[in-house]
Scaffold this motif. Sequence first.
Motif, PDB file in Angstrom:
ATOM      1  N   GLN A  97       0.851  -1.187   0.000  1.00  0.00           N
ATOM      2  CA  GLN A  97       0.000   0.000   0.000  1.00  0.00           C
ATOM      3  C   GLN A  97       0.891   1.243   0.000  1.00  0.00           C
ATOM      4  O   GLN A  97       2.077   1.186   0.344  1.00  0.00           O
ATOM      5  N   VAL A  98       0.334   2.390  -0.370  1.00  0.00           N
ATOM      6  CA  VAL A  98       1.116   3.623  -0.428  1.00  0.00           C
ATOM      7  C   VAL A  98       1.639   3.978   0.959  1.00  0.00           C
ATOM      8  O   VAL A  98       1.088   3.541   1.975  1.00  0.00           O
ATOM      9  N   PRO A  99       2.732   4.755   1.046  1.00  0.00           N
ATOM     10  CA  PRO A  99       3.398   5.000   2.324  1.00  0.00           C
ATOM     11  C   PRO A  99       2.510   5.498   3.464  1.00  0.00           C
ATOM     12  O   PRO A  99       2.654   5.034   4.596  1.00  0.00           O
ATOM     13  N   LEU A 100       1.587   6.431   3.204  1.00  0.00           N
ATOM     14  CA  LEU A 100       0.763   6.934   4.303  1.00  0.00           C
ATOM     15  C   LEU A 100      -0.150   5.855   4.856  1.00  0.00           C
ATOM     16  O   LEU A 100      -0.409   5.801   6.059  1.00  0.00           O
ATOM     17  N   GLU A 101      -0.649   4.986   4.002  1.00  0.00           N
ATOM     18  CA  GLU A 101      -1.500   3.893   4.475  1.00  0.00           C
ATOM     19  C   GLU A 101      -0.673   2.887   5.278  1.00  0.00           C
ATOM     20  O   GLU A 101      -1.145   2.321   6.272  1.00  0.00           O
ATOM     21  N   ALA A 102       0.571   2.665   4.861  1.00  0.00           N
ATOM     22  CA  ALA A 102       1.468   1.782   5.605  1.00  0.00           C
ATOM     23  C   ALA A 102       1.768   2.378   6.968  1.00  0.00           C
ATOM     24  O   ALA A 102       1.738   1.676   8.000  1.00  0.00           O
ATOM     25  N   LEU A 103       2.059   3.674   7.017  1.00  0.00           N
ATOM     26  CA  LEU A 103       2.314   4.334   8.295  1.00  0.00           C
ATOM     27  C   LEU A 103       1.107   4.247   9.216  1.00  0.00           C
ATOM     28  O   LEU A 103       1.238   4.020  10.421  1.00  0.00           O
ATOM     29  N   ASP A 104      -0.084   4.411   8.643  1.00  0.00           N
ATOM     30  CA  ASP A 104      -1.307   4.361   9.449  1.00  0.00           C
ATOM     31  C   ASP A 104      -1.479   2.996  10.114  1.00  0.00           C
ATOM     32  O   ASP A 104      -1.884   2.902  11.266  1.00  0.00           O
ATOM     33  N   MET A 105      -1.147   1.937   9.396  1.00  0.00           N
ATOM     34  CA  MET A 105      -1.237   0.601   9.981  1.00  0.00           C
ATOM     35  C   MET A 105      -0.264   0.454  11.149  1.00  0.00           C
ATOM     36  O   MET A 105      -0.615  -0.079  12.216  1.00  0.00           O
ATOM     37  N   ALA A 106       0.962   0.934  10.970  1.00  0.00           N
ATOM     38  CA  ALA A 106       1.964   0.834  12.033  1.00  0.00           C
ATOM     39  C   ALA A 106       1.567   1.683  13.234  1.00  0.00           C
ATOM     40  O   ALA A 106       1.709   1.261  14.392  1.00  0.00           O
ATOM     41  N   VAL A 107       1.067   2.890  12.972  1.00  0.00           N
ATOM     42  CA  VAL A 107       0.632   3.770  14.050  1.00  0.00           C
ATOM     43  C   VAL A 107      -0.458   3.118  14.896  1.00  0.00           C
ATOM     44  O   VAL A 107      -0.517   3.289  16.123  1.00  0.00           O
ATOM     45  N   SER A 108      -1.311   2.323  14.252  1.00  0.00           N
ATOM     46  CA  SER A 108      -2.461   1.733  14.953  1.00  0.00           C
ATOM     47  C   SER A 108      -2.117   0.470  15.730  1.00  0.00           C
ATOM     48  O   SER A 108      -2.958  -0.064  16.448  1.00  0.00           O
ATOM     49  N   ALA A 109      -0.889  -0.048  15.593  1.00  0.00           N
ATOM     50  CA  ALA A 109      -0.530  -1.317  16.249  1.00  0.00           C
ATOM     51  C   ALA A 109      -0.586  -1.182  17.764  1.00  0.00           C
ATOM     52  O   ALA A 109      -0.003  -0.270  18.344  1.00  0.00           O
ATOM     53  N   LYS A 110      -1.298  -2.087  18.392  1.00  0.00           N
ATOM     54  CA  LYS A 110      -1.412  -2.083  19.851  1.00  0.00           C
ATOM     55  C   LYS A 110      -1.838  -3.452  20.353  1.00  0.00           C
ATOM     56  O   LYS A 110      -2.359  -4.274  19.600  1.00  0.00           O
ATOM     57  N   SER A 111      -1.594  -3.681  21.638  1.00  0.00           N
ATOM     58  CA  SER A 111      -1.968  -4.954  22.257  1.00  0.00           C
ATOM     59  C   SER A 111      -3.442  -4.960  22.593  1.00  0.00           C
ATOM     60  O   SER A 111      -4.035  -3.910  22.849  1.00  0.00           O
TER      61      SER A 111
END
Length: 301
Positions: free
Chosen positions: A287-301
Motif C-alpha cells: 500500500q502507499v506509504p501513508l497507508e502503511a504508516l497508518d497501519m503501524a501507528v495503529s498497532a497495539k496490544s
Amino acid sequence: MKKQPLWMTIPVTTAVLLALAGCGGPNSNTESSENSSSPTTTVGELTQTGSGGADFTNENETGTKENTGTVGSVETSGSQANANATGQLGVVDVIKQVRNQLKMEDAALPTSFTLAKDTYLGAAIPSNTSDAFIVNFYATTESVAINDQSLTASDSKVPVLASYEVKTYKDPDQSDIFPETDLKDIPKDMAVDLGHGIKGMSEGAAGSQYLTWKEGRWTLQIRSVSEDKMNNPGIAKKMVEYLESHTLPVPKDKGYIIVEYPSGGKSVHVTISWQDGNTIHQLKTDQVPLEALDMAVSAKS
C-alpha cells in the motif's frame, strides 16, 4: 465523484474530523499516543491519488481511491459499516478473533486498515507460537472466517493487504533489519529540507537514489530507480507531515522504515520494523506509504 445522500455525508464529515485529530509525533522521549479503542478502517486524509507507488506524488496522475468504513464509533457507508448488522465480520471482530487465536500473550496487532467500498478485512495466521507469529491481512469481497481456505490456498488470488510478523530473538540487534546510518554531519550538497526542522540525506549509487532521515529513534529511507526520476523529497515531506500528528510505536531500541519503488515507479513495497526488547515487529505492505504508516501507528496490544 457521486453525490452522496445527506444521511451518509454527515457521518463521513465527522469521520474525517476524527481522522485529523491524531496527536503526537515520533519522539524518542514520548510514549505512543492512544488510538481509538476499536480497530477501524480509514477515510479522509489518508486517501491517495491513483493507485500504486508513483501516484503518491505524481501530479500528472488523476483519480481518487475512495475509502469507507468505520472510524471509532462513527459509521459510514460501505460493507464494513454494516458488517455486524448482517452477521458478517467487521474489522473489530476480525482483530478480536485473530488475537484470541494467537499463542503469544499480549500480542500487538495493527488495528486500522484502508479498505475500499464493498470490501472486508480477512486474516490468516500461517505461523503461530508463543514467541513468534505471522498474520496476513487481506481485502476480501465478502466476509470470511479467519484462516478461510479462500485465503490460504496456494492458488488464492485474494490480494494481501499487509503481512505482520512478531518474533522473539536472543540477540535482537539484527543488522539486516536495522542497518547503521550516520546522519550527524550531512554534506550540504546532499542535504534535503523535509520540513519541521528535519533534514534528509540524498545520495545515489548503482543506478538507485536514496533519501534517508531520522525521526526520534526511527530511521526512514526511500529507495527508487534513478532513471525513473521519482520525487523522493516530495514523498518524504508527506511522510514527515503525517508523522507530525501521528505517533509511531516507540522503539526500544530501534525502528526502521524502508519505502522501495521498483523499476517504473508504479508500485511500492513498504517495510516497517521496530524493536521492543528482544521482540522485533515487522509490517510489510504494498500500500502507499501513508497507508502503511497508518497501519503501524495503529498497532497495539
